[in-house]
Design an enzyme around this catalytic site. Structure first.
Site, short mmCIF file in Angstrom:
data_model
loop_
_atom_site.label_atom_id
_atom_site.label_comp_id
_atom_site.label_asym_id
_atom_site.label_seq_id
_atom_site.Cartn_x
_atom_site.Cartn_y
_atom_site.Cartn_z
N GLU A 527 -29.67 -37.94 35.40
CA GLU A 527 -29.95 -38.95 34.37
C GLU A 527 -29.07 -38.75 33.14
OE1 GLU A 527 -31.38 -41.25 35.53
OE2 GLU A 527 -32.56 -40.38 37.15
N ASP A 590 -25.05 -38.37 40.76
CA ASP A 590 -25.43 -37.34 41.74
C ASP A 590 -24.48 -36.15 41.65
OD1 ASP A 590 -27.61 -38.68 42.76
OD2 ASP A 590 -26.56 -39.49 44.50
#
Length: 690
Positions: A527, A590
């Site tokens: 995030e 990711d």
């Protein structure tokens, strides 16, 4: 687009389309689920240790997932997220059953959630009312005598989440993050994305035929004759195809510049001269405003033409279809509910059976009264120690990114300074809001499942619309506390971790740090990295859409990002290639998230003087546990129909590639498992942005 707040798309770690289930449990014919516990942080039974970790680490870490957790009949797939969500749903089920049974001793919020849930569960009452609950809306549609009456009806539809033709709501201003503005955008399609109307090939043609039959079936259930339903369905398909032609595709919508066009109200009126916008605004429930973000101007030019070219009878059929398609199936008569399930969940996603009613009513209650239900959940499931540990981990990962920015050889000093400024301004929302939402003005009546749902939708729509023209409340949460998800909001420049995701297998303060950093640490880094991916990097530390990059650094970022686009575009599921451009933001997050979690763990381990060579009881070093925890985040099994749907519409890559695609770009992984150059998990070229 929902009639409530529209924001720039944020990272969602799971796909909201799917039904959450615990895949390891058999379901009885009555739909009752057995009790079960969350999966531990490292589950050796999921691993296929016959696989070579240097050839396919996903298989090594998750190879036995499908044996331990086969997809149940009421789900399109099983994975770690849904396993946890199902556990949470079981917890919420217990809270709601108790609330429904103890009305006389309940506080106001507890009585509301109990009454809402009990009314949703009263299938006999829903069935006995038949179409009566929908009849006032159907009568309004049937009573239209001219297209000039559409603004009143569409404004009302927006309040109950029926997005025929368009979506209207509020949003944080991209270029002035302190204020809330009005926004209108494209909507009105019944298929998942515009390209479903145009892609060629047997499967796509089959889906369109099934969709056409589905509309026909729904119209027949609303009372149309067989012939009329078929004729109207064909006309609706033609109308929606025309809307799709002028709609912006899902990949283009990822660029915030493509969905931000502030203009005076008269400019929107000029785009659609046949639609009376002042009439729409006056009936919408919004406060007065003088300018609006027209997210996709070309769509509204086309919408004016589509409405003008379409006869009123077809528009009325389309409105009936949109109404019933937008209404929750659980509050509709069984025949309509079953037909909706058959197309959207069975044919599109591959789910064989409808989920038990209690699961769907728990979800509906959470959607309508999320903070009231969430407060009870937090008191039971999220102790103060969990929040303290989570914040410590986030601070570790933010510190790791601060150091990592210094190490970048492609970024200039001025841009590094601005990147750090943005990093240090990120707000961390963990667990639950400091202030719970007030539902005192929302009327919930025991026995009125349909009315409760509609009143809850309107209550939330009006709450969101009331924000227009007001300062942004940066303390507000946009998800409920039990949500199994996490996201970054670029306009807020905040990361959000509801209590629902801060549970095993992803997080437990008592388990080894290596597993916490591999599991939830990856999500935290993910995030944070979203603030600096191809989308998030266009916003500054205060949440404003502003260019803070030098041209040279921008060009270098684009070059490095293209490496990820090319890499992930080589992956495929079945006959469908992954869209590397659509998934770029998530793939960047990711890869960056894994690196940050790993670096943060090393710093924490050094502070604790941890022996990184000491094996655990399972035979793995702490560094190996980080990568195993990360890979087991993505253990899953998906039905082929859903895999195809996700590959064509979702910004996240399929789970296998979220594991292997990251680890091939992580040299530290190869060293930890003794992999050699030239093996599949150690490619010659490593793609890295952050």
């Amino acid at each position: 687009m929902p009639s409530i707040s529209r924001t720039l798309p944020v990272c969602m770690l799971m796909v909201c389309l799917m039904v959450s289930v615990n895949a390891s449990l058999a379901q009885t014919n009555s739909g009752a689920a057995q009790a079960y516990s969350p999966i531990p942080g490292l589950d050796p039974t999921l691993m296929d240790t016959t696989a070579d970790p240097c050839v396919d680490f996903y298989q090594y870490a998750c190879g036995n997932w499908s044996k331990k957790h086969p997809i149940p009949s009421d789900a399109p797939y099983s994975d770690q997220f849904y396993n946890l969500e199902q556990y949470n749903r079981q917890v919420l089920h217990g809270i709601l059953e108790k609330a429904a049974a103890e009305r006389s001793t309940s506080d106001a919020n507890t009585q509301k959630i109990g009454d809402y849930y009990a009314s949703c569960m009263d299938e006999a009452a829903v069935q006995s009312k038949g179409l009566a609950a929908l009849q006032p809306e159907l009568d309004w549609i049937n009573g239209l005598t001219g297209k000039d009456q559409l603004p009143d009806l569409l404004a009302h539809f927006q309040l109950i989440n029926v997005n025929a033709f368009l979506g209207f709501g509020s949003q944080q201003d991209f270029k002035d993050a302190t204020r809330t503005i009005a926004v209108v955008g494209q909507n009105g399609l019944g298929l998942p994305e515009r390209d479903y109307y145009f892609r060629v090939g047997p499967k796509d043609e089959e889906i369109r035929k099934q969709y056409l039959q589905h509309i026909t079936n729904m119209l027949k259930l609303l009372g149309s004759s067989d012939g009329q339903a078929a004729s109207d369905a064909a006309a609706i398909m033609k109308l929606e195809t025309a809307l799709a032609k002028v709609s912006l595709d899902v990949t283009s919508q990822r660029d915030p510049h493509n969905i931000y066009h502030m203009m005076p109200l008269e400019n929107l009126q000029a785009l659609t001269p046949s639609f009376r916008w002042n009439q729409f605004y006056s009936k919408s429930g919004s406060p007065a405003f003088t300018e609006i973000n027209v997210a996709e101007p070309e769509f509204f030019k086309g919408l004016n033409q589509v409405i003008g070219d379409t006869d009123l009878s077809t528009i009325k059929a389309y409105l009936r279809w949109q109404l019933v398609a937008s209404t929750q199936g659980v509050i509709l008569p069984k025949a309509l509910d079953d037909e909706k399930f058959d197309f959207y969940e069975h044919k599109l996603a591959g789910t064989p059976e409808q989920a038990p009613r209690w699961k769907r009513c728990v979800r509906s209650t959470d959607g309508a009264l999320g903070d009231a239900l969430g407060k009870a959940y937090v008191e039971q499931q999220f102790p103060a120690a969990s929040k303290v540990k989570a914040l410590q981990m986030i601070h570790d990962i933010e510190a790791a990114m601060d150091r990592d920015i210094d190490s970048l050889d492609w970024m200039s000093a001025p841009t590094k300074t601005r990147a750090k400024q943005k990093l240090h301004l990120i707000a961390n929302k963990v667990g639950y809001p400091d202030k719970w939402r007030d539902y005192s003005k929302l009327r919930i009546e025991r026995g009125d499942g349909f009315g409760n749902n509609m009143r809850a939708l309107e209550f939330e729509s009006l709450r969101q619309l009331a924000k227009i023209g007001k300062p942004v409340d940066r303390e507000e949460w946009i998800t409920s506390a039990p949500t199994v998800n996490a996201f970054y909001n670029p306009s807020m420049n905040d990361i959000n971790f509801p209590a629902g995701v801060m549970q095993l297998a992803f997080f437990d303060p008592s388990q080894p740090d290596a597993l916490n950093y591999g599991h939830i640490g990856l999500f935290m880094g993910h995030e944070i990295t979203h603030g600096f991916d191809d989308q998030g990097r266009q916003f500054d530390g205060h949440g404003n859409l502003a260019d803070w990059w030098t041209k040279e650094d921008n060009d270098k970022f684009t070059e490095k990002a293209q490496c990820l686009v090319d890499e992930y575009s080589q992956f495929s599921v079945g006959d469908t290639k992954i869209n590397g451009k659509l998934t770029l933001g998530e793939n960047t997050a990711d890869n960056g998230g894994m690196r940050l979690a790993y670096l943060a763990f090393l710093a924490r381990a050094a502070e604790q003087q941890m022996d990184l060579n000491k094996k655990s009881a399972d035979g793995y070093s702490p560094v190996q546990l980080v990568f195993l925890g990360f890979a087991q985040d993505w253990c899953s099994e998906w039905r082929p129909e859903l895999e195809r749907l996700i590959a064509t519409t979702d910004p996240h890559s399929p789970d296998r590639f979220r594991a292997n695609g990251v680890l091939v770009n992580t040299p530290e992984f190869g060293r930890a498992f003794g992999c050699k150059t030239g093996q599949p998990m150690v490619p010659a070229k490593v793609c890295r942005v952050w």
